[in-house]
Every structure is written in C-alpha cells, then in structure tokens.
Design a protein around this motif. Structure first.
Motif, PDB file in Angstrom:
ATOM      1  N   PRO A 295      24.736   4.864 -16.884  1.00 52.12           N
ATOM      2  CA  PRO A 295      24.577   3.756 -15.941  1.00 52.12           C
ATOM      3  C   PRO A 295      25.050   4.068 -14.521  1.00 52.12           C
ATOM      4  CG  PRO A 295      26.306   3.270 -17.539  1.00 52.12           C
ATOM      5  CD  PRO A 295      25.783   4.630 -17.862  1.00 52.12           C
ATOM      6  N   VAL A 296      25.683   5.228 -14.333  1.00 46.30           N
ATOM      7  CA  VAL A 296      26.181   5.614 -13.011  1.00 46.30           C
ATOM      8  C   VAL A 296      25.853   7.075 -12.726  1.00 46.30           C
ATOM      9  CG1 VAL A 296      28.107   3.958 -13.105  1.00 46.30           C
ATOM     10  CG2 VAL A 296      28.471   6.323 -13.842  1.00 46.30           C
ATOM     11  N   SER A 297      25.889   7.454 -11.449  1.00 42.09           N
ATOM     12  CA  SER A 297      25.773   8.857 -11.050  1.00 42.09           C
ATOM     13  C   SER A 297      27.155   9.349 -10.654  1.00 42.09           C
ATOM     14  CB  SER A 297      24.829   9.004  -9.853  1.00 42.09           C
ATOM     15  OG  SER A 297      23.528   8.635 -10.193  1.00 42.09           O
TER      16      SER A 297
ATOM     17  N   ASP B 163      37.923   1.891 -14.224  1.00 31.26           N
ATOM     18  CA  ASP B 163      39.354   2.157 -14.302  1.00 31.26           C
ATOM     19  C   ASP B 163      39.717   2.845 -12.992  1.00 31.26           C
ATOM     20  OD1 ASP B 163      41.946   2.621 -15.044  1.00 31.26           O
ATOM     21  OD2 ASP B 163      41.475   4.110 -16.584  1.00 31.26           O
ATOM     22  N   GLY B 164      39.979   2.045 -11.964  1.00 31.76           N
ATOM     23  CA  GLY B 164      40.160   2.596 -10.625  1.00 31.76           C
ATOM     24  C   GLY B 164      38.812   3.105 -10.125  1.00 31.76           C
ATOM     25  N   ASP B 165      38.744   4.412  -9.807  1.00 38.83           N
ATOM     26  CA  ASP B 165      37.496   5.017  -9.337  1.00 38.83           C
ATOM     27  C   ASP B 165      36.719   5.698 -10.456  1.00 38.83           C
ATOM     28  OD1 ASP B 165      38.087   4.221  -6.782  1.00 38.83           O
ATOM     29  OD2 ASP B 165      39.001   6.126  -6.201  1.00 38.83           O
ATOM     30  N   VAL B 166      37.171   5.521 -11.692  1.00 38.27           N
ATOM     31  CA  VAL B 166      36.541   6.183 -12.841  1.00 38.27           C
ATOM     32  C   VAL B 166      35.797   5.152 -13.688  1.00 38.27           C
ATOM     33  CG1 VAL B 166      36.991   7.494 -14.969  1.00 38.27           C
ATOM     34  CG2 VAL B 166      38.282   8.009 -12.887  1.00 38.27           C
TER      35      VAL B 166
ATOM     36  N   GLY C 290      32.714  18.113 -16.393  1.00 37.98           N
ATOM     37  CA  GLY C 290      32.255  18.801 -15.191  1.00 37.98           C
ATOM     38  C   GLY C 290      30.751  18.681 -14.972  1.00 37.98           C
ATOM     39  N   ASP C 291      30.007  18.249 -16.011  1.00 43.29           N
ATOM     40  CA  ASP C 291      28.561  18.038 -15.854  1.00 43.29           C
ATOM     41  C   ASP C 291      28.304  16.894 -14.884  1.00 43.29           C
ATOM     42  OD1 ASP C 291      28.031  20.000 -17.711  1.00 43.29           O
ATOM     43  OD2 ASP C 291      27.190  18.650 -19.228  1.00 43.29           O
ATOM     44  N   GLU C 292      27.250  17.027 -14.089  1.00 39.59           N
ATOM     45  CA  GLU C 292      26.824  15.921 -13.238  1.00 39.59           C
ATOM     46  C   GLU C 292      25.889  15.029 -14.039  1.00 39.59           C
ATOM     47  OE1 GLU C 292      25.355  16.907  -9.381  1.00 39.59           O
ATOM     48  OE2 GLU C 292      26.996  18.299  -8.992  1.00 39.59           O
ATOM     49  N   VAL C 293      26.016  13.728 -13.831  1.00 31.74           N
ATOM     50  CA  VAL C 293      25.139  12.760 -14.484  1.00 31.74           C
ATOM     51  C   VAL C 293      24.469  11.905 -13.414  1.00 31.74           C
ATOM     52  CG1 VAL C 293      26.295  12.650 -16.735  1.00 31.74           C
ATOM     53  CG2 VAL C 293      27.149  11.246 -14.864  1.00 31.74           C
ATOM     54  N   THR C 294      23.290  11.392 -13.756  1.00 32.99           N
ATOM     55  CA  THR C 294      22.520  10.582 -12.827  1.00 32.99           C
ATOM     56  C   THR C 294      22.207   9.234 -13.469  1.00 32.99           C
ATOM     57  OG1 THR C 294      21.534  12.581 -11.914  1.00 32.99           O
ATOM     58  CG2 THR C 294      20.390  10.503 -11.462  1.00 32.99           C
ATOM     59  N   ALA C 295      22.404   8.179 -12.698  1.00 35.47           N
ATOM     60  CA  ALA C 295      22.107   6.830 -13.192  1.00 35.47           C
ATOM     61  C   ALA C 295      20.662   6.759 -13.670  1.00 35.47           C
ATOM     62  CB  ALA C 295      22.359   5.798 -12.095  1.00 35.47           C
ATOM     63  N   GLY C 296      20.476   6.211 -14.880  1.00 40.45           N
ATOM     64  CA  GLY C 296      19.142   6.040 -15.434  1.00 40.45           C
ATOM     65  C   GLY C 296      18.630   7.241 -16.205  1.00 40.45           C
ATOM     66  N   GLU C 297      19.426   8.322 -16.271  1.00 37.61           N
ATOM     67  CA  GLU C 297      18.996   9.519 -16.997  1.00 37.61           C
ATOM     68  C   GLU C 297      19.906   9.785 -18.198  1.00 37.61           C
ATOM     69  OE1 GLU C 297      18.346  12.907 -14.482  1.00 37.61           O
ATOM     70  OE2 GLU C 297      17.056  11.761 -13.120  1.00 37.61           O
TER      71      GLU C 297
ATOM     72  N   VAL D 151      33.401   9.026 -15.970  1.00 35.65           N
ATOM     73  CA  VAL D 151      32.711   9.596 -14.818  1.00 35.65           C
ATOM     74  C   VAL D 151      33.472   9.261 -13.534  1.00 35.65           C
ATOM     75  CG1 VAL D 151      30.535   9.624 -13.522  1.00 35.65           C
ATOM     76  CG2 VAL D 151      30.487   9.366 -16.010  1.00 35.65           C
ATOM     77  N   GLU D 152      33.657  10.294 -12.691  1.00 37.95           N
ATOM     78  CA  GLU D 152      34.316  10.100 -11.393  1.00 37.95           C
ATOM     79  C   GLU D 152      33.353  10.495 -10.285  1.00 37.95           C
ATOM     80  OE1 GLU D 152      37.783  12.598 -11.420  1.00 37.95           O
ATOM     81  OE2 GLU D 152      36.607  14.433 -11.597  1.00 37.95           O
ATOM     82  N   ASN D 153      33.794  10.349  -9.040  1.00 37.10           N
ATOM     83  CA  ASN D 153      32.960  10.652  -7.866  1.00 37.10           C
ATOM     84  C   ASN D 153      31.632   9.906  -7.941  1.00 37.10           C
ATOM     85  OD1 ASN D 153      34.989  12.432  -7.055  1.00 37.10           O
ATOM     86  ND2 ASN D 153      34.007  14.171  -8.033  1.00 37.10           N
ATOM     87  N   ILE D 154      31.706   8.636  -8.257  1.00 39.85           N
ATOM     88  CA  ILE D 154      30.501   7.828  -8.452  1.00 39.85           C
ATOM     89  C   ILE D 154      29.778   7.612  -7.124  1.00 39.85           C
ATOM     90  CG2 ILE D 154      29.657   5.553  -9.175  1.00 39.85           C
ATOM     91  CD1 ILE D 154      32.079   5.607 -11.174  1.00 39.85           C
TER      92      ILE D 154
END
Length: 125
Positions: A71-73, A19-22, A47-54, A102-105
C-alpha cells in the motif's frame, strides 16, 4: 470480522499502521478468512524497494496463491521472518502478525479507514 479503527486499509486487503515514519503492513482479517489456512508465505528481503500498488510477495493457502500488494512506496526495513516457519500466525491473529515494515515512504495508495473498509468488504463479500 474485525476491523481495528486505528489501522488504515487498502482495497487489496492489506492493513497499514504508521509507527512514526515507518509503515507496518500485514493482511486483514477479511483476507485471511477468504484465503483459508495459510501454509506458505513468500517474503521480500530487507532493503528491497517496494512500490504502492505492486506485489511484494505472496501467500499460499490450501485454496489459492494470492499476491501481497504494497500500500506504500519505500524501502523495507524489517521482515517478519517468524512467518516463514509459522505462516499460520496470519490466520491466528491477522493484526498481530505483521509482514513487513517500510521506511522512507514516498507514496501511498488511497487508504481506507476502518468504516470505509468494512463497507468495501461487505460489497465484496
């Protein structure tokens, strides 16, 4: 099974809709069907950071507990808190009940289109 063509899919059975950059993320129809009746969901915080594959949380059904694999960081910008009180929405409409946004992918897993995901599920089934 339902595999909407406008979505992308991970091999851990999450769907992604840009959805745009999200990135809007949920679990697939295949996943909710395999889980059975979902009775609880453990959600991350905004606000939590997420990592692709985790893992970013888990869902509990009458059958088992399964990790949710991102599926994304990036950074979680929204959490669907409705699911805390009504986790069964994942069963009622897997593609209507998003889990996180998720933003700031910065990275993403190799995502499958609907046809490739359907073929992957057929092999797993």
């Amino acid at each position: 099974m339902n595999y909407p063509a406008e979505l992308k899919y991970s091999k851990s059975h999450e769907w992604v809709k840009m959805d745009g950059d999200v990135a809007v993320i949920g679990i697939s129809d295949f996943a909710q069907d395999a889980l059975g009746d979902v009775v609880f969901i453990n959600l991350p915080a905004e606000g939590d950071e997420v990592t692709a594959g985790e893992s970013f949380g888990d869902v509990e059904s009458v059958k088992a507990v399964s990790d949710l694999i991102c599926p994304v960081s990036g950074v979680i910008c929204a959490v669907n808190e409705e699911l805390l009180d009504a986790p069964e929405k994942l069963n009622q409409g897997a593609y209507d009940a998003w889990i996180i946004k998720v933003e700031n992918i910065t990275d993403q897993e190799e995502l499958l289109d609907a046809a490739a995901y359907e073929a992957f599920c057929a092999e797993e089934g």
